[in-house]
Design an enzyme around this catalytic site. Sequence first.
Site, PDB file in Angstrom:
ATOM      1  N   VAL A   1       0.855  -1.183   0.000  1.00 13.41           N
ATOM      2  CA  VAL A   1       0.000   0.000   0.000  1.00 13.41           C
ATOM      3  C   VAL A   1       0.891   1.233   0.000  1.00 13.41           C
ATOM      4  O   VAL A   1       1.811   1.343   0.817  1.00 13.41           O
ATOM      5  CB  VAL A   1      -0.920   0.019   1.245  1.00 13.41           C
ATOM      6  CG1 VAL A   1      -1.701   1.327   1.318  1.00 13.41           C
ATOM      7  CG2 VAL A   1      -1.871  -1.170   1.233  1.00 13.41           C
TER       8      VAL A   1
ATOM      9  N   ALA B   1       4.380   4.098   2.989  1.00 14.74           N
ATOM     10  CA  ALA B   1       3.949   2.864   2.336  1.00 14.74           C
ATOM     11  C   ALA B   1       4.138   1.710   3.318  1.00 14.74           C
ATOM     12  O   ALA B   1       4.775   1.875   4.368  1.00 14.74           O
ATOM     13  CB  ALA B   1       4.771   2.623   1.076  1.00 14.74           C
ATOM     14  N   LYS B   2       3.592   0.569   3.021  1.00 18.97           N
ATOM     15  CA  LYS B   2       3.812  -0.619   3.851  1.00 18.97           C
ATOM     16  C   LYS B   2       3.418  -1.835   3.040  1.00 18.97           C
ATOM     17  O   LYS B   2       2.613  -1.740   2.114  1.00 18.97           O
ATOM     18  CB  LYS B   2       2.951  -0.551   5.123  1.00 18.97           C
ATOM     19  CG  LYS B   2       3.423  -1.438   6.250  1.00 18.97           C
ATOM     20  CD  LYS B   2       4.489  -0.753   7.097  1.00 18.97           C
ATOM     21  CE  LYS B   2       4.962  -1.633   8.235  1.00 18.97           C
ATOM     22  NZ  LYS B   2       5.734  -0.868   9.226  1.00 18.97           N
ATOM     23  N   GLY B   3       3.989  -2.979   3.406  1.00 13.93           N
ATOM     24  CA  GLY B   3       3.638  -4.210   2.708  1.00 13.93           C
ATOM     25  C   GLY B   3       3.506  -5.350   3.684  1.00 13.93           C
ATOM     26  O   GLY B   3       3.891  -5.232   4.856  1.00 13.93           O
TER      27      GLY B   3
END
Length: 424
Positions: free
Chosen positions: A68, A113-115
């Site tokens: 994201v 962001a992050k995953g």
Amino acid sequence: MNEPLSFVHPHANSPWGTYISQVDRVVPYLGHLARWSETLKRPKRTLIVDVPIEMDNGDVAHFEGYRVQHNLSRGPGKGGVRYHPDVTLEEVMALAAWMTVKCAAVNLPYGGAKGGIRVDPKRLSIKELERMTRRYTSEIGIIIGPQRDIPAPDVNTNGQIMAWMMDTYSMNTGTTATGVVTGKPIHLGGSLGRVKATGRGVFVTGREAARRLGLKLDGARIAVQGYGNVGSSAAELFAQAGGTVVAAQDHTGTIFNDKGLDIADLAAHVKEHGGVGGFAGGEAMDGEAFWDTRCDILIPAALEGQISAARAHRIKARLVLEGANGPTVPEADDILAERGVLVVPDVICNAGGVTVSYFEWVQDFSSFFWSEDEINVRLDKIMVDALKKIWDTADRHKITLRTATFAVACERILTAREERGLYP
Ligand code: NAD
């Protein structure tokens, strides 16, 4: 028309619900920029990927992965990758949004962001873990890159996983793209000081907050939840400053020693056994009783939502240092504030990791590497200066440090948003 996001239904104490409530609280302090505040409630881009891998026994297993990019107004996306059985799109959205706020709070030229992958990595062999990491990296390869979005370690990911990500991205693009991830091993363009940087940032903000409260670190009693990268590094630095770590909890158990746990022995035990459970230098304690521990400083450094309203009533500490992202639900935040417990919020408290990630990225671009002392001195200064500005903002408006951090950060994010203007 501001229709709610169609793909998420946040409930009050979910990570995304918590984040939305934090944004609602800051809007009154944004002045004319409040006009843009809806931007903060919408992730710019969400990617859901299927990650199929061949298991060692020949079966094909599918995992669901996410990346994201919450907001890219101030620079490329930045944020970790989490491997955990409870990972959901909604959780990753919240973690990405907190990254946007955190990067702006310490004034790094990044968006958020992050995953993550919904998986229990402890059930995978090392080869399966490598195949899953490489396939996931390939799938999110369409949106990451050194100038686009730069992943890093988070829960259950580490330098080895970053090395596989860097190699996969490099193979796919025909480059040696060291700047595509941070938290890499040192000889692949990693930075000295990165592994312990988040814990160091927790310590620095805790040291400053304690000084302002008149709380001496020498002899302070400390309880730590989550004894992984962040929790153990912070515990080590507080112990070096004379603190007594009396309780530690992780997914394997809770241990207590009124005279203080021996941090070096505990580190060796965790390395060998994978957690604090069974540590001989303390007594086992009921998990829920952890929240009643008599202590001065509490460091939640595990997962979101751990400090519920009920637990907030029981916490004995004067100072809560949020090493974890989103450990306190909004109702608990209010209870702690009413009880006079000072909370240094995640979005500044654990920003040391992304700060040294930024140093790593800068070093990779310039191919010139700094000494560990230089890194720690620069980290200290950035954290101290950022906290001072936040503290002044909190004093000026008579608001919590969390809302003040959001106020400082959101002003920067939305100013960038306004200056860039809407395209087309
Ligand atoms: P890690 O995987 O190294 O450690 C996680 C720890 O949490 C482990 O000790 C684990 O046993 C514990 N844990 C998991 N479930 C638990 C439960 N139900 N009860 C108690 N303990 C539990 O991860 P980490 O990198 O130390 O991350 C911890 C937190 O810090 C996360 O919220 C993460 O998002 C945040 N954070 C990490 C970094 C970083 O640089 N690694 C940076 C900023 C914030």
